[in-house]
Design a protein around this motif. Structure first.
Motif, PDB file in Angstrom:
ATOM      1  N   PRO A 118      22.400  -5.468 -22.026  1.00 25.34           N
ATOM      2  CA  PRO A 118      21.581  -6.050 -21.187  1.00 25.34           C
ATOM      3  C   PRO A 118      20.749  -7.314 -21.764  1.00 25.34           C
ATOM      4  N   PRO A 172      18.642 -11.381 -20.021  1.00 28.07           N
ATOM      5  CA  PRO A 172      18.185 -12.093 -19.020  1.00 28.07           C
ATOM      6  C   PRO A 172      19.229 -12.701 -18.093  1.00 28.07           C
ATOM      7  N   MET A 188      15.497 -15.740 -25.223  1.00 29.22           N
ATOM      8  CA  MET A 188      15.084 -14.576 -24.599  1.00 29.22           C
ATOM      9  C   MET A 188      13.699 -14.301 -24.074  1.00 29.22           C
ATOM     10  N   LYS A 235      10.876 -13.190 -22.233  1.00 34.71           N
ATOM     11  CA  LYS A 235      10.576 -11.865 -21.681  1.00 34.71           C
ATOM     12  C   LYS A 235      10.405 -11.764 -20.124  1.00 34.71           C
ATOM     13  N   TRP A 291      13.223 -11.194 -17.683  1.00 37.85           N
ATOM     14  CA  TRP A 291      13.857  -9.899 -17.616  1.00 37.85           C
ATOM     15  C   TRP A 291      13.473  -9.168 -16.284  1.00 37.85           C
ATOM     16  N   HIS A 308      22.165  -7.713 -16.022  1.00 34.99           N
ATOM     17  CA  HIS A 308      20.903  -8.420 -15.801  1.00 34.99           C
ATOM     18  C   HIS A 308      19.765  -7.343 -15.645  1.00 34.99           C
TER      19      HIS A 308
END
Length: 262
Positions: free
Chosen positions: A96, A98, A120, A122, A125, A262
């Motif tokens: 997993p 983004p 990354m 947050k 996501w 994703h």
């Protein structure tokens, strides 16, 4: 990370997803159980329950795969770990992320590299991919020690590649040509024939010679001792490719598999 650890990680992620999928139904039942007919509530909750059940089955499957590798005594090769850019055959799995987290293993089940988001954030996501595409998508190609080999900036026009070792930069322009995807970098030209099920990607150079191939559902029997999923994609390079050519090919496949998990 080795392939056994990957299976254990994905098993943990799946059980967490399974439990998280049950949270909305719990609160919906708590709040609306007396306000709406039970039939409507049950119909609304079915997708959450099915998704939770599916994630739990994936959890069990990956736990089993990890256990099978333990039973077979994971091979610890005495040979020195080969670098990412010297590999001829690689196994690809996805975690997993983004936009993309592509983990690369050698046939012995050892991680030799990774292609992932360099940042990354947050909030990304939770964005659907068509919204996330509005942000710059900068990926890094890393070796097994998380050293950056190259960075990739993907936009609608093509790919900008910055090589870490010599600070050089290149731009690969992509376009469609009938049933082919064409990538141009100055005098170099790469093409990929479209496949309906995305099970066999062949990268051809300007002379129509195959220089790399990614296939699903094809694996040598001895590799299957470590890779328990028979549909693990296998990336193969032809002999004689330079490090930069391989990095370009990694960048091309990164664009093809964006938002794979994703």
């Amino acid at each position: 990370m080795n392939i056994q650890q990957y299976y254990l990680k994905t098993a943990d992620i799946s059980i967490n997803a399974s439990l998280a999928a049950l949270v909305p139904p719990f609160f919906i039942l708590l709040v609306f159980i007396e306000k709406f007919p039970r039939t409507y509530l049950i119909l609304f909750l079915i997708p959450f329950i099915l998704y939770s059940f599916l994630c739990y089955q994936i959890h069990l499957l990956n736990k089993q795969r990890a256990a099978e590798i333990v039973e077979r005594k994971f091979k610890k090769s005495r040979q020195a770990r080969l670098s990412l850019l010297s590999q001829s055959n690689l196994m690809i799995v996805f975690m997993p992320a983004p936009s993309l987290r592509m983990v690369l293993f050698d046939p012995e089940g050892r991680q030799v590299g990774e292609i992932r988001d360099m940042k990354m954030w947050k909030f990304r996501w939770f964005l659907p991919y068509f919204l996330d595409r509005l942000f710059p998508r900068r990926l890094g190609i890393y070796d097994h020690s998380a050293n950056l080999e190259a960075s990739i900036l993907i936009d609608r026009k093509g790919i900008d590649i910055s090589f870490a070792k010599d600070s050089c930069k290149e731009t690969i322009i992509n376009k469609k040509d009938g049933f082919k995807l064409v990538y141009k970098n100055g005098c170099d030209r790469y093409s990929i024939a479209k496949t309906f099920f995305h099970t066999d990607f062949q990268i051809l150079d300007e002379t129509s010679k195959r220089i790399a191939r990614l296939r699903k559902g094809w694996m040598l029997l001895e590799w299957g001792e470590q890779f328990r999923d028979p549909n693990t994609p296998v990336l193969s390079f032809e002999e004689g490719l330079t490090a930069k050519e391989k990095l370009r090919i990694y960048a091309i496949f990164a664009t093809l598999f964006l938002y794979r998990n994703h």
